[in-house]
Structures are given as structure tokens and as C-alpha cells.
Design an enzyme around this catalytic site. Structure first.
Site, mmCIF file in Angstrom:
data_model
loop_
_atom_site.group_PDB
_atom_site.id
_atom_site.type_symbol
_atom_site.label_atom_id
_atom_site.label_comp_id
_atom_site.label_asym_id
_atom_site.label_seq_id
_atom_site.Cartn_x
_atom_site.Cartn_y
_atom_site.Cartn_z
ATOM 1 C CG ASN A 34 -8.309 -12.094 1.747
ATOM 2 O OD1 ASN A 34 -9.490 -11.885 1.479
ATOM 3 N ND2 ASN A 34 -7.323 -11.698 0.978
ATOM 4 C CB CYS A 90 17.088 15.749 -12.608
ATOM 5 S SG CYS A 90 15.731 16.536 -11.708
ATOM 6 C CG HIS A 108 3.742 -1.898 -4.790
ATOM 7 N ND1 HIS A 108 2.548 -2.549 -4.968
ATOM 8 C CD2 HIS A 108 4.704 -2.786 -5.153
ATOM 9 C CE1 HIS A 108 2.783 -3.781 -5.414
ATOM 10 N NE2 HIS A 108 4.077 -3.952 -5.516
ATOM 11 C CB CYS A 121 12.290 14.863 -11.664
ATOM 12 S SG CYS A 121 12.696 15.220 -13.397
ATOM 13 C CG ASN A 164 -1.814 -1.199 1.270
ATOM 14 O OD1 ASN A 164 -1.982 -1.860 0.249
ATOM 15 N ND2 ASN A 164 -2.380 -1.510 2.415
ATOM 16 C CB VAL A 165 1.302 4.039 -2.088
ATOM 17 C CG1 VAL A 165 2.223 3.052 -2.803
ATOM 18 C CG2 VAL A 165 0.002 4.187 -2.887
ATOM 19 C CG ASP A 166 -2.792 3.142 2.759
ATOM 20 O OD1 ASP A 166 -1.842 2.934 3.527
ATOM 21 O OD2 ASP A 166 -3.714 2.309 2.574
ATOM 22 C CB ALA A 189 -7.480 -6.485 8.318
ATOM 23 C CB THR A 201 -2.283 -9.009 -0.435
ATOM 24 O OG1 THR A 201 -1.846 -9.012 -1.802
ATOM 25 C CG2 THR A 201 -1.629 -10.155 0.319
HETATM 26 P P1 OAD Z 1 -6.239 -6.498 -4.354
HETATM 27 O O1 OAD Z 1 -7.357 -5.583 -4.639
HETATM 28 O O2 OAD Z 1 -5.702 -7.298 -5.472
HETATM 29 O O3 OAD Z 1 -6.665 -7.518 -3.208
HETATM 30 C C1 OAD Z 1 -7.252 -7.063 -2.010
HETATM 31 C C2 OAD Z 1 -7.518 -8.261 -1.127
HETATM 32 O O4 OAD Z 1 -8.032 -7.790 0.117
HETATM 33 C C3 OAD Z 1 -8.553 -9.247 -1.693
HETATM 34 O O5 OAD Z 1 -8.036 -10.576 -1.625
HETATM 35 C C4 OAD Z 1 -9.759 -9.082 -0.757
HETATM 36 O O6 OAD Z 1 -10.463 -10.297 -0.553
HETATM 37 C C5 OAD Z 1 -9.079 -8.635 0.527
HETATM 38 N N1 OAD Z 1 -9.927 -7.840 1.449
HETATM 39 C C6 OAD Z 1 -10.971 -7.031 1.147
HETATM 40 N N2 OAD Z 1 -11.456 -6.452 2.270
HETATM 41 C C7 OAD Z 1 -10.685 -6.901 3.292
HETATM 42 C C8 OAD Z 1 -10.661 -6.646 4.698
HETATM 43 N N3 OAD Z 1 -11.533 -5.820 5.268
HETATM 44 N N4 OAD Z 1 -9.730 -7.284 5.462
HETATM 45 C C9 OAD Z 1 -8.836 -8.126 4.874
HETATM 46 N N5 OAD Z 1 -8.802 -8.394 3.552
HETATM 47 C C10 OAD Z 1 -9.706 -7.785 2.776
HETATM 48 O O7 OAD Z 1 -5.083 -5.623 -3.658
HETATM 49 P P2 OAD Z 1 -3.531 -5.967 -3.482
HETATM 50 O O8 OAD Z 1 -3.331 -7.421 -3.269
HETATM 51 O O9 OAD Z 1 -2.993 -5.025 -2.490
HETATM 52 O O10 OAD Z 1 -0.108 -2.303 -7.347
HETATM 53 O O11 OAD Z 1 -2.976 -5.588 -4.904
HETATM 54 C C11 OAD Z 1 -1.603 -5.658 -5.130
HETATM 55 C C12 OAD Z 1 -1.169 -4.565 -6.045
HETATM 56 O O12 OAD Z 1 -1.966 -4.563 -7.228
HETATM 57 C C13 OAD Z 1 -1.340 -3.161 -5.520
HETATM 58 O O13 OAD Z 1 -0.277 -2.753 -4.688
HETATM 59 C C14 OAD Z 1 -1.403 -2.342 -6.760
HETATM 60 C C15 OAD Z 1 -2.364 -3.200 -7.519
HETATM 61 O O14 OAD Z 1 -2.414 -3.015 -8.870
HETATM 62 C C16 OAD Z 1 0.225 -1.338 -8.211
HETATM 63 O O15 OAD Z 1 -0.513 -0.412 -8.497
HETATM 64 C C17 OAD Z 1 1.588 -1.499 -8.791
#
Ligand code: OAD
Length: 236
Positions: A206, A125, A114, A122, A97-99, A224, A182
Site C-alpha cells: 500500500n 423472492c 462484498h 430481488c 471489490n465487486v469489479d 500494487a 485496502t
Molecule cells: P479504501 O478506499 O478504504 O482504501 C483503499 C486503499 O488502497 C487505501 O489504503 C489506499 O492507500 C490504497 N491504494 C490506493 N492506490 C493504491 C495502489 N495503486 N496500490 C495499492 N494500494 C493503493 O478501500 P477498501 O479498503 O477496499 O464497501 O474499502 C473497503 C470497503 O469500504 C469497500 O469494499 C466498500 C467501502 O465502503 C462497501 O461498499 C460495503
């Protein structure tokens, strides 16, 4: 859950990998789930070097919306529980996450795989600028001839080397690996949960199954913010 609590109590090192799901209960959308960004938008347009080259304003407009959403969001009990867990065990937290919500919840040993959406970079540079409420669209073009972009990792790009090396080392050395919120679909980050350590006790938190679920020692089908405070609370 008792097996996980026992494993955490006896652990010398814990590694945690988080994704967008841990911030869902802070009101932030995930990427692939219901209401997720990639259900309605194309990541090639918004999160790739090619998309940025084609339409940098469109990309910045999207990231500025996310910056505003992050500023309004607050860490939830899941983030706070991981910060509390770090006070009890030796823990490395790698997040996709980037939040910034882990840091805002008090986690210290955070590796941002990420990148960091609080900064612009930039492309030529490498000057960095802290972003306030939004990145000004009339400042995308930099005097050096480059362009300011969000300092995040896009599809097709390498992860920041320090964060990746430190995360790989922590994942390899861990007794317990916790995978929270994730879909484990994006590599190389997902490999940290599954490919680096055959010895660790791996638990997934999850509400939905993922490609990783079958390879975990324990899957906790809860959110979570529901599961993590119970787990950390029960360790006392
Ligand atoms: P995803 O959207 O792919 O997956 C989110 C996961 O969180 C899913 O498996 C859901 O079931 C789960 N979920 C939803 N609500 C939840 C909760 N309240 N508690 C626990 N789990 C829950 O997101 P990421 O796996 O983070 O990268 O995605 C990976 C990367 O893909 C991101 O960092 C981003 C994205 O494209 C870039 O932009 C490079």
C-alpha cells in the site's frame, strides 16, 4: 521485499486480501483516498439498506455508473501478478471489490466478500438477474412486490456466508498473508488480515500507511502494479 519472496517460496498456503486500491491503477476510484467515493458522497445514501429504501433510483444510478466504469476498466499488472502467483502456490484470494477484475485477470480461487455487481437480486423472492450494460430503472419494482437491488453487501449487512467461512478458514491456515490496496477499516473483512492467525508472515502492499501497518511483519510502500509483478517475477 526479499523476506516476502523467501516466505512465499516456502509457503504451503497463501492468503491474499485485496481492496479498492488494487484497482486504482485500472482507473477505478477507491472509497476513502483522494478522489475516493466517500470523500464526496455519503455511504448511508448509496450503500445501505436504508438509503435504498429511501431512494432506489438514486442508488441504482450510482451503481449503473460503476457498472459502466468496470466494463471500461482492464485488469492491471497487480491483478495479473496475483493470477500468476496462484499458478505457483496454493492461494486463496478474498476481495472486497465487486469489479470482477481478479477473475478477468485469470484468478480462479476468488472469494467475493462484498458480492458481485454483475447481478441484481430481488429483496423479497431472492430472484437473481444478470445485469448487462446497466440495470433498467423501470424494472426496479418486481412483480412479487419486492425490489431488485445490486447483489452487493451494504453497510450493516452480513457477508455471504460461504465466502466468509472459506476466507476465514484460508486466513487461519495460511503461512503468508498478503494485504493489498485496502485501508483495512471495514469489518469483518479487515479482521481476515489481522485477527485470525498469529503465525503467518503478514505483508502489506500500500503506498500509504493504514491501521494495519503497525501489526504487519513487512510493509511495502508501493502501488500494487509496481510491487506485485516484481515480487512474483522474483520467485521464478
Ligand atoms: P479504501 O478506499 O478504504 O482504501 C483503499 C486503499 O488502497 C487505501 O489504503 C489506499 O492507500 C490504497 N491504494 C490506493 N492506490 C493504491 C495502489 N495503486 N496500490 C495499492 N494500494 C493503493 O478501500 P477498501 O479498503 O477496499 O464497501 O474499502 C473497503 C470497503 O469500504 C469497500 O469494499 C466498500 C467501502 O465502503 C462497501 O461498499 C460495503
Amino acid at each position: 521485499m526479499d523476506r516476502l519472496i523467501e516466505a512465499l517460496r516456502g509457503a504451503h498456503r497463501v492468503f491474499v486480501l485485496t481492496g479498492a486500491g488494487i484497482s486504482a491503477e485500472s482507473g477505478l476510484p477507491t472509497f476513502r483516498g483522494a478522489g475516493g467515493y466517500w470523500r464526496e458522497r455519503r455511504f448511508e445514501e448509496l450503500a445501505s439498506p436504508e438509503g435504498f429504501a429511501r431512494d432506489p433510483r438514486l442508488v441504482w444510478e450510482w451503481y449503473n455508473e460503476r457498472i459502466a466504469a468496470y466494463a471500461d476498466a482492464r485488469p492491471n499488472p497487480g491483478h495479473f501478478a496475483l493470477a500468476e502467483l496462484e499458478r505457483r502456490v496454493t492461494l486463496t484470494l478474498a476481495t472486497q471489490n465487486v469489479d470482477s477484475l481478479h477473475r478477468r485477470a485469470g484468478s480462479q480461487n476468488v472469494l467475493e466478500l462484498h458480492g458481485d455487481l454483475r447481478e441484481a437480486l430481488c429483496s423479497q423472492c431472492r430472484e437473481r438477474r444478470t445485469i448487462g450494460a446497466a440495470f433498467p430503472l423501470d424494472e426496479i419494482e418486481h412483480a412479487c412486490g419486492g425490489r431488485f437491488r445490486p447483489n452487493v453487501v451494504w453497510f450493516g449487512e452480513s457477508l455471504p456466508q460461504h465466502a466468509w467461512n472459506a476466507a476465514a478458514e484460508a486466513a487461519s491456515a495460511a503461512d503468508v498473508i498478503l494485504v493489498v490496496g485496502t485501508s483495512a477499516q471495514v469489518y469483518p473483512a479487515a479482521a481476515l488480515a489481522s485477527d485470525m492467525n498469529e503465525r503467518a508472515f503478514v505483508a502489506e502492499i500500500n503506498p500509504d500507511a493504514t491501521g494495519l501497518s503497525g501489526r504487519c511483519d513487512l510493509t511495502i510502500r508501493a502501488t500494487a502494479a509496481q510491487a506485485l509483478p516484481r515480487i512474483v517475477g522474483a520467485m521464478a
